[in-house]
Design a protein around this motif. Structure first.
Motif, PDB file in Angstrom:
ATOM      1  N   GLN A 146     -23.720 -35.427 -21.197  1.00  0.00           N
ATOM      2  CA  GLN A 146     -24.411 -36.522 -21.844  1.00  0.00           C
ATOM      3  C   GLN A 146     -24.231 -36.363 -23.355  1.00  0.00           C
ATOM      4  O   GLN A 146     -25.100 -35.894 -24.081  1.00  0.00           O
ATOM      5  N   THR A 147     -23.066 -36.821 -23.809  1.00  0.00           N
ATOM      6  CA  THR A 147     -22.619 -36.583 -25.177  1.00  0.00           C
ATOM      7  C   THR A 147     -23.621 -37.060 -26.217  1.00  0.00           C
ATOM      8  O   THR A 147     -23.865 -36.378 -27.222  1.00  0.00           O
ATOM      9  N   ASP A 148     -24.236 -38.223 -25.979  1.00  0.00           N
ATOM     10  CA  ASP A 148     -25.098 -38.801 -27.007  1.00  0.00           C
ATOM     11  C   ASP A 148     -26.362 -37.991 -27.247  1.00  0.00           C
ATOM     12  O   ASP A 148     -27.055 -38.211 -28.253  1.00  0.00           O
ATOM     13  N   LEU A 149     -26.695 -37.067 -26.352  1.00  0.00           N
ATOM     14  CA  LEU A 149     -27.873 -36.224 -26.570  1.00  0.00           C
ATOM     15  C   LEU A 149     -27.561 -35.006 -27.429  1.00  0.00           C
ATOM     16  O   LEU A 149     -28.470 -34.265 -27.801  1.00  0.00           O
ATOM     17  N   PHE A 150     -26.289 -34.796 -27.707  1.00  0.00           N
ATOM     18  CA  PHE A 150     -25.905 -33.618 -28.488  1.00  0.00           C
ATOM     19  C   PHE A 150     -24.992 -34.003 -29.653  1.00  0.00           C
ATOM     20  O   PHE A 150     -24.149 -33.219 -30.071  1.00  0.00           O
ATOM     21  N   CYS A 151     -25.189 -35.213 -30.188  1.00  0.00           N
ATOM     22  CA  CYS A 151     -24.344 -35.658 -31.286  1.00  0.00           C
ATOM     23  C   CYS A 151     -24.417 -34.673 -32.450  1.00  0.00           C
ATOM     24  O   CYS A 151     -25.499 -34.292 -32.882  1.00  0.00           O
ATOM     25  N   GLY A 152     -23.248 -34.301 -32.926  1.00  0.00           N
ATOM     26  CA  GLY A 152     -23.189 -33.433 -34.088  1.00  0.00           C
ATOM     27  C   GLY A 152     -23.322 -31.954 -33.781  1.00  0.00           C
ATOM     28  O   GLY A 152     -23.189 -31.124 -34.696  1.00  0.00           O
ATOM     29  N   GLN A 153     -23.563 -31.612 -32.512  1.00  0.00           N
ATOM     30  CA  GLN A 153     -23.642 -30.176 -32.186  1.00  0.00           C
ATOM     31  C   GLN A 153     -22.343 -29.504 -32.602  1.00  0.00           C
ATOM     32  O   GLN A 153     -21.269 -29.946 -32.228  1.00  0.00           O
ATOM     33  N   THR A 154     -22.439 -28.450 -33.379  1.00  0.00           N
ATOM     34  CA  THR A 154     -21.257 -27.787 -33.926  1.00  0.00           C
ATOM     35  C   THR A 154     -21.180 -26.371 -33.394  1.00  0.00           C
ATOM     36  O   THR A 154     -22.182 -25.653 -33.348  1.00  0.00           O
ATOM     37  N   VAL A 155     -19.985 -25.984 -32.973  1.00  0.00           N
ATOM     38  CA  VAL A 155     -19.745 -24.626 -32.476  1.00  0.00           C
ATOM     39  C   VAL A 155     -18.512 -24.081 -33.175  1.00  0.00           C
ATOM     40  O   VAL A 155     -17.513 -24.791 -33.309  1.00  0.00           O
ATOM     41  N   CYS A 156     -18.585 -22.849 -33.614  1.00  0.00           N
ATOM     42  CA  CYS A 156     -17.477 -22.249 -34.368  1.00  0.00           C
ATOM     43  C   CYS A 156     -17.089 -20.910 -33.757  1.00  0.00           C
ATOM     44  O   CYS A 156     -17.855 -20.299 -33.011  1.00  0.00           O
ATOM     45  N   CYS A 157     -15.887 -20.467 -34.132  1.00  0.00           N
ATOM     46  CA  CYS A 157     -15.447 -19.127 -33.769  1.00  0.00           C
ATOM     47  C   CYS A 157     -15.731 -18.229 -34.962  1.00  0.00           C
ATOM     48  O   CYS A 157     -14.904 -18.134 -35.866  1.00  0.00           O
TER      49      CYS A 157
END
Lengths: 136, 201
Positions: A90-101
């Protein structure tokens, strides 16, 4: 399809223990936690109405059950080929979630969810989320 | 030589050949879960079951061998060695596994059909839930119409708000919001221990 950078997570499906016991076999009726499968946010009009990736500025191609995507973990280069077996995330519930290495190779927006078998071929299940590149 | 193949051969040798193989394993580097996923491409066909991946509940423990009943009826024998990583709410050791635990495991199939485990994740769940209520030591979640109690474990439970680093303060979650919770299921209950909550602040 040009490559898409995004965030991947995982979910359980099929008969399983714990809270997964009632998960069912997904929108395609074929999903199992031990198979190389994934959920895609735009498998149908009904699916898109729930996941709304466009709300996060993501315009994803319509791909239906059984379509194969290739996904690479940007942190370690591991790559898997998986088939669509469900609608999600459900993409719209996590808009802007950022994950990095480790502070580099950052991606954002939840675009794909894997079965435990597929996600664990990319990275540890305990990571929860991974930055990935998705191609067709 | 491909690192992942070296690790696989060593896991197999560790099960069959005794402690001498572990010197080679540590010489290759970390035994942490991340090291098990060195660069490479999986050979499993898309959509197919992965023969090197096990899922089920522990029905017996014989030495370092886990007897696991798969949800699809498969009976797994999973060999855990010093080269295996074990997660049960946090990285831990084989001694933490109990009969009745659920698990996922990835490893190398041996000639006798058993799985030499690279990594074992015990009772791990990754749930998309709605926050129903927040108390001092627990969060109540709604998952697919059912209530799940998420216990806050001091020193372990953490929250990631938007893209910030994990913090121990779970109080910034909003009742009614949608979050992702990674945790460890408490067998035969509707309860989990919270490892990480991903939420929008």
């Amino acid at each position: 399809m040009a490559g898409l950078y995004g965030v991947a997570s995982w979910f359980c499906c099929g008969n399983a223990w714990g809270p997964c016991g009632t998960a069912g076999h997904g929108a395609c009726g074929t999903c199992n936690s031990g198979s190389y499968q994934h959920a895609w946010p735009n498998t149908s009009d009904a699916c898109f109405a729930i996941t709304r990736p466009d709300s996060c500025g993501e315009y994803l191609n319509r791909r239906t059950c059984g379509f194969t995507h290739y996904t690479t973990n940007l942190c370690n280069g591991r790559r898997v080929a998986t088939q669509i077996a469900d609608c999600g995330p459900q993409t719209d519930l996590f808009c802007g979630q950022t994950v990095c290495c480790g502070g580099t190779n950052c991606t954002w927006n939840r675009l794909i969810d894997f079965t435990p078998a597929a996600f664990s071929a990319l990275g540890s299940l305990s990571s929860g989320v991974l930055p990935v590149l998705i191609t067709a | 030589m491909d690192i992942s193949m070296d690790r696989r051969r060593l896991l197999g040798a560790a099960v069959l050949g005794g402690t001498g193989a572990f010197v080679g394993a540590t010489a290759l580097g970390s035994l942490a879960p991340e090291a098990a996923f060195a660069s490479g491409t999986s050979e499993v066909a898309p959509g197919a079951p992965d023969p090197d991946f096990a899922e089920g509940r522990v029905t017996g423990i014989e030495g370092t061998l886990l007897i696991v009943a798969g949800s699809d009826g498969t009976r797994w024998r999973i060999r855990v060695t010093n080269g295996s990583s074990v997660w049960k709410l946090r990285p831990t050791t084989f001694g933490a596994v109990r009969v009745g635990d659920g698990l996922y495991a990835r490893g190398v199939r041996l000639p006798d059909g058993s799985l030499a485990a690279d990594a074992v994740w015990v009772n791990i769940v990754n749930l998309h839930v709605h926050v129903a209520s927040i108390a001092r030591n627990a969060v109540h979640f709604d998952h697919r119409g059912k209530r799940i109690v998420g216990w806050v474990v001091p020193g372990t439970s953490a929250a990631v708000y938007n893209d910030t680093p994990p913090i121990a303060d779970l109080s910034l979650m909003k009742v009614g919001s949608h979050v992702q919770v990674l945790g460890a299921w408490i067998p035969d209950t509707n309860e989990i221990e919270i490892a990480t909550v991903y939420a929008a602040a």
